[in-house]
Design a protein around this motif. Structure first.
Motif, short mmCIF file in Angstrom:
data_model
loop_
_atom_site.label_atom_id
_atom_site.label_comp_id
_atom_site.label_asym_id
_atom_site.label_seq_id
_atom_site.Cartn_x
_atom_site.Cartn_y
_atom_site.Cartn_z
N UNK A 79 0.85 -1.24 0.04
CA UNK A 79 0.08 -0.11 -0.01
C UNK A 79 0.79 1.30 0.14
N UNK A 80 0.29 2.54 -0.12
CA UNK A 80 0.86 3.70 -0.50
C UNK A 80 1.50 4.23 0.86
N UNK A 81 2.30 5.20 0.77
CA UNK A 81 2.90 6.11 1.85
C UNK A 81 2.30 7.70 1.86
N UNK A 82 1.30 7.73 2.78
CA UNK A 82 0.34 8.98 2.74
C UNK A 82 1.17 10.08 3.68
N UNK A 83 2.47 10.55 3.45
CA UNK A 83 3.21 11.29 4.11
C UNK A 83 2.36 12.65 4.15
N UNK A 84 2.11 13.33 3.09
CA UNK A 84 1.38 14.68 3.21
C UNK A 84 0.07 14.71 4.08
N UNK A 85 -0.87 13.36 4.00
CA UNK A 85 -1.79 13.58 4.75
C UNK A 85 -1.59 13.27 6.28
N UNK A 86 -0.47 12.62 6.66
CA UNK A 86 -0.08 12.79 8.04
C UNK A 86 0.52 13.98 8.44
N UNK A 87 1.14 14.86 7.67
CA UNK A 87 1.50 16.11 8.09
C UNK A 87 0.25 17.02 8.46
N UNK A 88 -0.79 16.60 7.39
CA UNK A 88 -2.13 17.62 7.64
C UNK A 88 -2.85 17.06 9.10
N UNK A 89 -2.68 15.67 9.16
CA UNK A 89 -3.31 15.52 10.73
C UNK A 89 -2.40 15.97 11.76
N UNK A 90 -1.09 16.11 11.59
CA UNK A 90 -0.17 16.52 12.51
C UNK A 90 -0.43 17.98 12.85
N UNK A 91 -0.68 18.74 11.81
CA UNK A 91 -0.85 20.32 11.88
C UNK A 91 -2.21 20.50 12.59
N UNK A 92 -3.39 19.76 12.40
CA UNK A 92 -4.47 19.94 13.29
C UNK A 92 -4.19 19.62 14.66
N UNK A 93 -3.35 18.39 15.10
CA UNK A 93 -3.19 18.29 16.31
C UNK A 93 -2.43 19.04 17.06
N UNK A 94 -1.20 19.69 16.41
CA UNK A 94 -0.45 20.56 17.16
C UNK A 94 -1.38 21.81 17.47
N UNK A 95 -1.95 22.52 16.41
CA UNK A 95 -2.90 23.41 16.54
C UNK A 95 -3.81 23.61 17.93
N UNK A 96 -4.26 22.24 17.92
CA UNK A 96 -5.31 22.12 19.17
C UNK A 96 -4.70 21.75 20.37
N UNK A 97 -3.46 21.04 20.35
CA UNK A 97 -2.98 20.56 21.73
C UNK A 97 -1.83 21.44 22.24
N UNK A 98 -1.11 22.01 21.64
CA UNK A 98 -0.04 22.79 21.99
C UNK A 98 -0.49 24.03 22.49
N UNK A 99 -0.10 24.24 24.06
CA UNK A 99 -0.95 25.43 24.63
C UNK A 99 0.15 26.83 24.47
N UNK A 100 -0.51 27.72 24.10
CA UNK A 100 0.44 29.12 23.64
C UNK A 100 0.30 29.75 24.86
N UNK A 101 1.41 30.44 25.10
CA UNK A 101 1.69 31.37 26.36
C UNK A 101 0.67 32.68 26.08
N UNK A 102 0.50 33.19 27.08
CA UNK A 102 -0.49 34.39 27.38
C UNK A 102 -0.16 35.17 28.52
#
Length: 211
Positions: A79-102
């Motif tokens: 089967x194929x290697x969907x690296x781009x899709x993995x980066x897309x999922x990663x981006x959503x996770x990081x935006x949602x999970x990593x707390x920004x300072x305030x």
């Protein structure tokens, strides 16, 4: 306590079937055990594992190290290697999970990303579209590892300057790679608070740094 989030993107496409996926499981298990001997890592380290083949799966959501449980990672026979899709999922996770300072709270430390692959992206257009978006997330380090002769170093160099190459994805080599990853994470823990990106420790002889 401020967290150090660490994300692993692991290639589980068909070419990893057999000995390589077994070696990957063994090496990850050893790495987790090593990190658990570091008191600072036990305090601050949070780990996430995302695998990618034809599907992208978050097999361990972002979890603090003392509670982290590594499942058996499997892969399809082809089967194929969907690296781009993995980066897309990663981006959503990081935006949602990593707390920004305030003004009222300190955010998380800069996250770290380790991407391991033994091939090249099957979804090359999406992979290239995601690169600037991943770079904009302000990782403390992005380290890509290409294993074997089918992996494409030059495509990984488009994502980060920190690319290493392994000749094989066997037990001994992957153990050395993930031992070096644990040293990099520990280095990341020590350099937090300086505002600097993580300086990678010198790799062992099994790991070739791609210039």
């Amino acid at each position: 306590m401020r967290r150090l989030p660490v994300y692993f993107l692991l290639d589980t496409s068909g070419s990893m079937h057999g000995e390589p996926i077994q070696a990957l499981n063994n090496a990850l298990s050893t790495m987790i055990n090593t990190l658990r001997t570091d008191a600072q890592a036990l305090d601050s380290l949070w780990l996430s594992i995302i695998t990618f083949d034809r599907e992208v799966k978050e097999i361990v959501p972002l979890t603090e190290l003392p509670s982290f449980q590594l499942p058996e990672i499997t892969c399809p026979q082809s089967g194929p290697t969907h690296t781009g899709k993995a980066l897309e999922v990663l981006q959503a996770k990081v935006k949602d999970e990593v707390k920004k300072g305030s003004e009222t709270q300190k955010g998380d430390w800069k996250p770290l990303l380790f991407l391991f692959t033994d091939g090249k992206p099957s979804d090359l257009q999406l992979y290239r579209e995601m690169i600037p978006q991943i770079k904009a997330l302000n990782f403390g380090a992005i380290v890509c590892c290409a294993a074997g002769h089918l992996a494409d170093d030059s495509l990984l160099k488009e994502l980060t300057n920190d690319v290493v190459h392994l000749d094989t994805a066997d037990n001994a080599t992957l153990k050395q790679f993930f031992k070096w990853v644990s040293e990099t994470i520990e280095q990341g823990n020590k350099s937090q608070g300086t505002g600097e990106n993580v300086t990678l420790p010198p790799p062992p002889s099994e790991i070739t740094v791609v210039i």
